[in-house]
Design a protein around this motif. Structure first.
Motif, PDB file in Angstrom:
ATOM      1  N   GLU A 321       0.814  -1.214   0.000  1.00 41.16           N
ATOM      2  CA  GLU A 321       0.000   0.000   0.000  1.00 41.16           C
ATOM      3  C   GLU A 321       0.848   1.264   0.000  1.00 41.16           C
ATOM      4  O   GLU A 321       0.421   2.312  -0.501  1.00 41.16           O
ATOM      5  N   VAL A 322       2.050   1.179   0.561  1.00 41.60           N
ATOM      6  CA  VAL A 322       2.937   2.334   0.659  1.00 41.60           C
ATOM      7  C   VAL A 322       4.195   2.074  -0.162  1.00 41.60           C
ATOM      8  O   VAL A 322       4.906   1.089   0.061  1.00 41.60           O
ATOM      9  N   ASP A 323       4.461   2.938  -1.128  1.00 41.69           N
ATOM     10  CA  ASP A 323       5.682   2.853  -1.929  1.00 41.69           C
ATOM     11  C   ASP A 323       6.828   3.434  -1.103  1.00 41.69           C
ATOM     12  O   ASP A 323       6.961   4.649  -0.964  1.00 41.69           O
ATOM     13  N   LEU A 324       7.666   2.564  -0.546  1.00 38.66           N
ATOM     14  CA  LEU A 324       8.704   3.018   0.363  1.00 38.66           C
ATOM     15  C   LEU A 324       9.738   3.917  -0.300  1.00 38.66           C
ATOM     16  O   LEU A 324      10.401   4.706   0.373  1.00 38.66           O
ATOM     17  N   SER A 325       9.867   3.831  -1.605  1.00 36.46           N
ATOM     18  CA  SER A 325      10.829   4.697  -2.303  1.00 36.46           C
ATOM     19  C   SER A 325      10.406   6.160  -2.270  1.00 36.46           C
ATOM     20  O   SER A 325      11.227   7.046  -2.523  1.00 36.46           O
ATOM     21  N   GLN A 326       9.128   6.406  -1.939  1.00 40.32           N
ATOM     22  CA  GLN A 326       8.613   7.774  -1.902  1.00 40.32           C
ATOM     23  C   GLN A 326       8.531   8.329  -0.483  1.00 40.32           C
ATOM     24  O   GLN A 326       8.160   9.478  -0.293  1.00 40.32           O
ATOM     25  N   VAL A 327       8.863   7.524   0.504  1.00 40.41           N
ATOM     26  CA  VAL A 327       8.712   7.935   1.901  1.00 40.41           C
ATOM     27  C   VAL A 327       9.802   8.912   2.321  1.00 40.41           C
ATOM     28  O   VAL A 327       9.537   9.935   2.961  1.00 40.41           O
ATOM     29  N   ALA A 328      11.046   8.599   1.986  1.00 38.26           N
ATOM     30  CA  ALA A 328      12.177   9.406   2.439  1.00 38.26           C
ATOM     31  C   ALA A 328      13.308   9.339   1.430  1.00 38.26           C
ATOM     32  O   ALA A 328      13.398   8.393   0.640  1.00 38.26           O
ATOM     33  N   THR A 329      14.170  10.331   1.470  1.00 41.36           N
ATOM     34  CA  THR A 329      15.387  10.334   0.673  1.00 41.36           C
ATOM     35  C   THR A 329      16.578  10.527   1.599  1.00 41.36           C
ATOM     36  O   THR A 329      16.516  11.307   2.551  1.00 41.36           O
ATOM     37  N   THR A 330      17.644   9.804   1.322  1.00 42.34           N
ATOM     38  CA  THR A 330      18.860   9.930   2.137  1.00 42.34           C
ATOM     39  C   THR A 330      19.909  10.827   1.474  1.00 42.34           C
ATOM     40  O   THR A 330      21.048  10.881   1.943  1.00 42.34           O
ATOM     41  N   GLN A 331      19.521  11.548   0.427  1.00 46.88           N
ATOM     42  CA  GLN A 331      20.513  12.343  -0.297  1.00 46.88           C
ATOM     43  C   GLN A 331      21.053  13.512   0.518  1.00 46.88           C
ATOM     44  O   GLN A 331      22.115  14.059   0.189  1.00 46.88           O
ATOM     45  N   PHE A 332      20.366  13.891   1.602  1.00 50.12           N
ATOM     46  CA  PHE A 332      20.790  15.058   2.376  1.00 50.12           C
ATOM     47  C   PHE A 332      21.422  14.691   3.724  1.00 50.12           C
ATOM     48  O   PHE A 332      21.832  15.578   4.465  1.00 50.12           O
ATOM     49  N   VAL A 333      21.493  13.407   4.041  1.00 47.11           N
ATOM     50  CA  VAL A 333      22.009  12.982   5.349  1.00 47.11           C
ATOM     51  C   VAL A 333      23.093  11.922   5.173  1.00 47.11           C
ATOM     52  O   VAL A 333      23.524  11.641   4.057  1.00 47.11           O
ATOM     53  N   ASN A 334      23.541  11.362   6.287  1.00 47.43           N
ATOM     54  CA  ASN A 334      24.544  10.280   6.293  1.00 47.43           C
ATOM     55  C   ASN A 334      25.906  10.739   5.774  1.00 47.43           C
ATOM     56  O   ASN A 334      26.688   9.930   5.275  1.00 47.43           O
ATOM     57  N   LYS A 335      26.211  12.030   5.902  1.00 47.73           N
ATOM     58  CA  LYS A 335      27.452  12.587   5.371  1.00 47.73           C
ATOM     59  C   LYS A 335      28.435  12.989   6.462  1.00 47.73           C
ATOM     60  O   LYS A 335      29.454  13.616   6.182  1.00 47.73           O
ATOM     61  N   GLY A 336      28.122  12.648   7.687  1.00 51.65           N
ATOM     62  CA  GLY A 336      29.024  12.986   8.786  1.00 51.65           C
ATOM     63  C   GLY A 336      28.996  14.440   9.200  1.00 51.65           C
ATOM     64  O   GLY A 336      29.893  14.892   9.937  1.00 51.65           O
ATOM     65  N   VAL A 337      27.991  15.181   8.769  1.00 54.65           N
ATOM     66  CA  VAL A 337      27.891  16.586   9.155  1.00 54.65           C
ATOM     67  C   VAL A 337      27.774  16.683  10.675  1.00 54.65           C
ATOM     68  O   VAL A 337      26.993  15.968  11.300  1.00 54.65           O
ATOM     69  N   GLY A 338      28.551  17.562  11.255  1.00 56.75           N
ATOM     70  CA  GLY A 338      28.496  17.799  12.694  1.00 56.75           C
ATOM     71  C   GLY A 338      29.435  16.954  13.526  1.00 56.75           C
ATOM     72  O   GLY A 338      29.661  17.257  14.706  1.00 56.75           O
ATOM     73  N   LEU A 339      30.009  15.901  12.957  1.00 57.04           N
ATOM     74  CA  LEU A 339      30.878  15.037  13.747  1.00 57.04           C
ATOM     75  C   LEU A 339      32.139  15.755  14.211  1.00 57.04           C
ATOM     76  O   LEU A 339      32.578  15.594  15.353  1.00 57.04           O
ATOM     77  N   ALA A 340      32.734  16.564  13.331  1.00 54.48           N
ATOM     78  CA  ALA A 340      33.928  17.319  13.709  1.00 54.48           C
ATOM     79  C   ALA A 340      33.603  18.349  14.778  1.00 54.48           C
ATOM     80  O   ALA A 340      34.371  18.538  15.740  1.00 54.48           O
ATOM     81  N   GLN A 341      32.457  19.004  14.639  1.00 56.61           N
ATOM     82  CA  GLN A 341      32.042  20.003  15.640  1.00 56.61           C
ATOM     83  C   GLN A 341      31.793  19.332  16.986  1.00 56.61           C
ATOM     84  O   GLN A 341      32.195  19.841  18.039  1.00 56.61           O
TER      85      GLN A 341
END
Length: 348
Positions: A321-341
């Protein structure tokens, strides 16, 4: 500023959001900020702290964003404003909202999850024979709000054997729970335990649903799908700045963020905020699991699928019933942003 210079700066902000931030930090020319309206799903509180911190300490501004935070509340429903184009980003509770959006054809998508754990919890009185999560299903009474009866309560029945006979309506009044020592109550793990200790004089046993298989992401950021497609750099800058805001709020000096929270919600006192932040840290609500290596905001498709499959098993959705490919995108996360800070802030 000339038209050609303005165009070049705009192009830079879209292709290299980090360079945009660096230019501002290095004292570059006064640049026009992109106006962004970000709405939350409840009144200002510590659980929104990273967003307020990013506004208060200038992080959003450093990323070329003029952000307005528009709080929600009991009489405010900000959800319809996102697809209507009246706000740019929306903070929502968990992935069930995202599944519903896809199911109903609402053109929005999740772009980050600031909480690795949903703070939803069940709480029990101490000294009543409750030592494990599984013991909670033996309680004669479980106080559960109406909306939860049609969401995670169905999962508890399917996976842990809770019974509808236990249900009593929770109307956000602690009195009935405090009066019945054998009862169990739902609660937001970074808020209700504080109120119970103040009103009841005891610290409740708190069991996070997230620690027992309720694998949804929480405090997600949603954007319109056309914004993601047409202006991904704006989304990236907002996500990155929000992540940095959360790092600074949890591990740095959060006084400016707290001041804005109390401005928007005068009922919130400094002691409650401090206790709530301590709970967020001790429970690993924001920063745990994948965020420790991928950065706050991390999401993984396999975890989204895991939660979806559990909700199908609980009867909340039909298979396919739910197309999971349309739920979320990971293109903006998982890049380690903030780890150095974070490393700089927590260094001994």
């Amino acid at each position: 500023m000339s038209t050609s210079c303005t165009s070049s700066i705009s192009l830079l902000s879209q292709r290299q959001p980090w360079l945009w931030a660096a230019l501002l930090l290095l004292g570059g020319p006064a640049l026009a900020q992109d106006k962004v309206v970000f709405a939350t799903n409840w009144k200002a509180q510590a659980a929104h702290g990273g967003f307020y911190q990013a506004l208060a300490d200038g992080t959003y501004k450093q990323y070329g964003l003029d952000v307005e935070i528009r709080p929600g509340g009991p009489q405010v429903n900000n959800r319809p404003l996102l697809p209507a184009g009246r706000i740019d980003f929306l903070m929502t509770g968990n992935l069930l909202h995202s599944f519903d959006n896809v199911k109903n054809g609402v053109p929005v998508i999740t772009v980050a999850s600031l909480f690795q754990k949903d703070p939803q919890a069940l709480m029990a009185h101490p000294g009543q024979g409750v030592s494990r999560f599984e013991d909670l299903k033996k309680a004669p009474v479980v106080w559960v709000a109406k909306d939860a009866q049609f969401t995670w309560w169905a999962w508890l029945k399917a996976d842990y054997g809770f019974k509808d006979e236990q249900l009593r309506p929770y109307n956000y009044n602690l009195g009935p729970f405090l009066a019945d020592k054998k009862s169990v109550q739902q609660g937001y793990a970074v808020e209700e335990p504080i109120s119970i200790q103040k009103q009841g004089g005891f610290k409740p046993q708190t069991f996070l649903l997230a620690d027992h298989g309720y694998s949804t992401y929480s405090t997600t950021i949603e954007a319109r799908t056309d914004t993601v497609r047409k202006n991904p750099a704006l989304v990236q800058r907002f996500v990155d700045a929000s992540i940095i805001g959360w790092v600074n709020y949890l591990y740095g000096d959060r006084s400016k963020g707290d001041a804005l929270i109390r401005r928007d919600n005068p009922e919130m006192d400094a002691a409650t905020i401090a206790e709530s932040v301590a709970l967020m840290k001790s429970l690993g609500v924001v920063d745990s699991g994948d965020s420790l290596t991928l950065g706050i905001g991390a999401m993984k498709p396999e975890r989204i699928k895991d939660f979806h499959d559990k909700m199908v098993r609980a009867g909340l959705y039909k298979p396919g019933e739910v197309d999971l490919s349309q739920v979320a995108t990971t293109q903006f996360v998982n890049k380690g942003v903030g780890l150095a800070q974070k490393k700089k802030l927590v260094a001994p």
